[in-house]
Design a protein around this motif. Structure first.
Motif, PDB file in Angstrom:
ATOM      1  N   UNK A 133    -108.446 -31.057 181.753  1.00 14.64           N
ATOM      2  CA  UNK A 133    -108.814 -31.145 180.161  1.00 14.64           C
ATOM      3  C   UNK A 133    -107.384 -31.005 179.510  1.00 14.64           C
ATOM      4  N   UNK A 134    -106.485 -29.891 179.920  1.00 15.89           N
ATOM      5  CA  UNK A 134    -105.225 -29.401 179.229  1.00 15.89           C
ATOM      6  C   UNK A 134    -104.539 -30.963 179.177  1.00 15.89           C
ATOM      7  N   UNK A 135    -104.358 -31.636 180.078  1.00 16.96           N
ATOM      8  CA  UNK A 135    -103.732 -32.991 180.326  1.00 16.96           C
ATOM      9  C   UNK A 135    -103.980 -33.787 179.267  1.00 16.96           C
ATOM     10  N   UNK A 136    -105.265 -33.957 179.334  1.00 19.48           N
ATOM     11  CA  UNK A 136    -106.166 -35.009 178.512  1.00 19.48           C
ATOM     12  C   UNK A 136    -106.220 -34.712 176.872  1.00 19.48           C
ATOM     13  N   UNK A 137    -105.829 -33.565 176.578  1.00 19.82           N
ATOM     14  CA  UNK A 137    -105.704 -32.985 175.380  1.00 19.82           C
ATOM     15  C   UNK A 137    -103.889 -33.371 174.650  1.00 19.82           C
ATOM     16  N   UNK A 138    -103.179 -33.472 175.945  1.00 21.76           N
ATOM     17  CA  UNK A 138    -101.739 -33.632 175.355  1.00 21.76           C
ATOM     18  C   UNK A 138    -101.465 -34.776 174.610  1.00 21.76           C
ATOM     19  N   UNK A 139    -101.072 -34.821 173.300  1.00 23.45           N
ATOM     20  CA  UNK A 139    -100.961 -36.034 172.589  1.00 23.45           C
ATOM     21  C   UNK A 139     -99.728 -36.937 173.187  1.00 23.45           C
ATOM     22  N   UNK A 140     -98.713 -36.280 173.773  1.00 23.74           N
ATOM     23  CA  UNK A 140     -97.731 -36.680 174.153  1.00 23.74           C
ATOM     24  C   UNK A 140     -97.821 -37.843 175.396  1.00 23.74           C
ATOM     25  N   UNK A 141     -98.970 -37.525 176.047  1.00 23.88           N
ATOM     26  CA  UNK A 141     -99.230 -38.251 177.164  1.00 23.88           C
ATOM     27  C   UNK A 141    -100.403 -39.324 176.945  1.00 23.88           C
ATOM     28  N   UNK A 142    -100.622 -39.507 175.469  1.00 18.42           N
ATOM     29  CA  UNK A 142    -101.797 -40.449 175.221  1.00 18.42           C
ATOM     30  C   UNK A 142    -101.355 -42.014 175.695  1.00 18.42           C
ATOM     31  N   UNK A 143    -100.018 -42.299 175.219  1.00 14.32           N
ATOM     32  CA  UNK A 143     -99.552 -43.623 175.649  1.00 14.32           C
ATOM     33  C   UNK A 143     -99.374 -43.841 177.094  1.00 14.32           C
ATOM     34  N   UNK A 144     -99.428 -43.014 177.981  1.00 15.14           N
ATOM     35  CA  UNK A 144     -99.526 -43.335 179.217  1.00 15.14           C
ATOM     36  C   UNK A 144    -100.553 -43.194 180.164  1.00 15.14           C
ATOM     37  N   UNK A 145    -101.579 -42.039 179.706  1.00 11.05           N
ATOM     38  CA  UNK A 145    -102.762 -41.860 180.688  1.00 11.05           C
ATOM     39  C   UNK A 145    -104.061 -42.344 180.003  1.00 11.05           C
ATOM     40  N   UNK A 146    -104.833 -42.755 180.986  1.00 12.95           N
ATOM     41  CA  UNK A 146    -105.990 -43.374 180.724  1.00 12.95           C
ATOM     42  C   UNK A 146    -107.253 -42.687 181.748  1.00 12.95           C
ATOM     43  N   UNK A 147    -108.157 -42.130 180.948  1.00 11.97           N
ATOM     44  CA  UNK A 147    -109.482 -41.737 181.459  1.00 11.97           C
ATOM     45  C   UNK A 147    -110.395 -42.725 181.684  1.00 11.97           C
TER      46      UNK A 147
END
Length: 573
Positions: free
Chosen positions: A121-135
């Motif tokens: 959840x912490x990873x999912x909440x990190x805005x800096x990773x939004x452009x890389x990660x897809x749940x």
């Protein structure tokens, strides 16, 4: 008998260097602590998240770290400190990067997974990773593009989460690389035990999570042999990046001498020659060249010229920032970093950890000295007064000009002459930063001078004359700091340096550490202007070597002791 170590609640360690077991304690804490200060009596180390993650990646456990501290601590360890080690080290491996089940050798997508829902959840909440990660549905974790592998690792370590990368590597085009015995030179050759151990430590099991990392060994201990040993284990097309053209040529000579590679299988990619072969050796300088600041880096194409199976980053602590961009993209290629120190003056050690790999192997310099693999070295700081006519200009100068005035103290020339006279049997490097100072010294000593402006052919001619004993003293600028093999150099005189650069100090000492005939010692002299900012910078420069167990003796030389000619002695009063 009092133990040498004091453990404090802020994760600093105080080492009493006069205690009987100080050297033993230093070796024990080196894998998981970083030296911060090294004055005469008490050295200060700090345990950081990165130092603990490096320890974890090298197989150390929280219990092992705690046991080392308990063995050498003078007082009870403050409560909570060891539990903190466990929490920090446990972060390594909590997030893994993997390929999906049944994926092809190099899939288009990877998965970032954690069995801990709070971490996910912490990873999912990190805005800096939004452009890389897809749940997505049907799997636990996040999807990312294969090409974003390095970028995600870099961002996560900045967030305090080192990724254990278990995603697959490209095999690269096969290349049968074998070591020779004897070498082409006719000398017996076999990698030393620690060189073999280092290569195998990076290779690991050969499975997920292995095959990449950094080896930390002293200058003069044969890091090039570690690279060749690793190449012989992987047997694949290899790209080697190093610091300058002279180092490129030395790598090529070593490969021809100690492996069965043919001349046509090895190529040079530099400003002088741009060819590509199954083994290609290039400089960081050519890789990062571009016509202007707004342009792309045209030579990045080298990374895609062949199906590389291995990239070796020589002197990885000098890896230029632009290369981090391409190393982020090239995570599918196995990689080996070689260095004498993980210290980076830009503080980007976390980038080396995440993009090249964690530290897999490290041996204290003093251990190799004790076994005769590197020469015993004596380090001396000689403090000289500023001449009287420079004291007022120094007092009113701006900070940067103060450093230059102190560095170019004219009494240093007389000190250099005296030191050379006192060591008639040594091969000597006089090393400095300021070209006008070095030019003056070369003329005074009537010896060759090598700077960045010296053509490569002329540099190698001078180096060869030095190796053959035809020239006993050479004056060199910063170009000789890195990846230069001068095996007979037994003494260095440092007249000026790059402010407080710890990595430079380590590299300069490393120039004289190759084992000598009959077990002869090496001598490292640093000339410093007394009561100036140069003293403070010198203390910082010596920090890394103090971590390795080297002690500096301090001497004070006056103008009279230097036996100066009368006019200069008068000016020095």
């Amino acid at each position: 008998m009092e133990n040498p170590l004091i453990v404090q609640s802020d994760r600093t360690l105080l080492l009493d260097v006069h205690a009987p077991r100080a050297e033993e304690a230093r070796s024990a804490i080196l894998p998981f602590a970083e030296l911060e200060k090294s004055p005469e009596h008490i050295h200060t180390y700090r345990i950081t998240p990165l130092s603990l993650w490096n320890a974890a990646s090298a197989g150390y456990t929280p219990e092992g770290v705690t046991a080392a501290l308990n063995e050498f601590t003078r007082y009870a360890i403050p409560s909570g400190v060891t539990e903190g080690f466990s929490d920090t080290m446990a972060r390594y491996g909590k997030i893994r990067l993997v390929a999906g089940e049944g994926a092809e050798e190099l899939p288009n997508e990877l998965f970032l997974v954690s069995e801990d829902e709070a971490i996910a959840r912490e990873i999912g909440a990190a805005k800096i990773l939004d452009k890389y990660l897809v749940k997505g549905p049907g799997f636990s974790g996040f999807k990312l593009k294969f090409t974003d592998r390095g970028s995600v690792k870099r961002e996560l370590i900045r967030l305090g989460w080192p990724v254990q990368d278990e995603a697959p590597f490209a095999k690269g085009e096969p290349l049968d690389i074998r070591l020779k015995d004897p070498a082409s030179s006719g000398r017996p050759f076999a990698p030393r035990d620690y060189q073999v151990e280092a290569a195998k430590a990076v290779l690991g099991s050969g499975g997920p999570g292995s095959g990449y990392g950094v080896v930390v060994l002293p200058c003069g201990s044969g890091k090039t042999v570690v690279g060749m040993a690793f190449m012989s284990l992987l047997k694949t097309n290899t790209l080697i990046l190093t610091t300058n053209v002279a180092a490129v040529h030395q790598w090529m000579e070593e490969l021809l001498d100690k492996t069965e590679l043919k001349k046509e299988e090895i190529a040079e990619y530099t400003g002088d020659s741009k060819s590509v072969a199954p083994v290609t050796v290039a400089t960081y300088q050519i890789i990062t060249w571009r016509p202007d600041k707004a342009a792309d880096f045209p030579h990045f194409k080298l990374f895609r010229e062949r199906p590389w199976g291995l990239i070796i980053y020589d002197e990885v602590h000098l890896l230029p920032a632009p290369v981090f961009r391409v190393t982020a993209e090239l995570q599918a290629v196995r990689r080996l970093g070689l260095t004498a120190t993980l210290v980076r003056e830009d503080g980007a050690e976390d980038a080396v950890f995440s993009l090249v790999g964690p530290k897999r192997y490290d041996v204290p310099w003093k251990d190799l000295e004790g076994k005769g693999w590197i020469a015993e070295a004596f380090c001396t700081e000689i403090r000289l007064e500023l001449p009287g006519h420079l004291k007022i200009p120094y007092a009113v100068a701006a900070p940067r000009e103060k450093y230059r005035l102190a560095s170019e103290n004219p009494l240093k020339e007389e000190a250099v002459v005296e030191l050379i006279q006192n060591h008639p049997d040594d091969q000597i490097l006089v090393i400095g930063q300021y070209l006008s100072q070095l030019d003056s010294l070369a003329k005074l000593l009537k010896v060759p001078l090598i700077t960045g402006k010296t053509p490569n052919t002329e540099r190698e001619k001078i180096y060869n004359a030095f190796k053959k004993g035809e020239v006993r003293v050479i004056v060199v600028s910063r170009v000789a700091n890195f990846a230069i093999d001068l095996p007979d150099a037994s003494m260095a005189i440092q007249v000026s340096g790059s402010f407080g650069s710890r990595q430079e100090e380590a590299q300069r000492l490393g120039r004289i550490l190759r084992p000598k005939d009959e077990g002869r010692s090496s001598w490292f002299y640093t000339l410093v202007s007394r009561y100036t900012v140069e003293e403070d910078f010198a203390a910082n420069r010596q920090q890394f070597l103090a971590e390795q167990g080297y002690k500096y003796s301090i001497q004070h030389w006056t103008a009279e002791e230097l036996a100066l000619p009368a006019p200069q002695a008068e000016a020095a009063k």
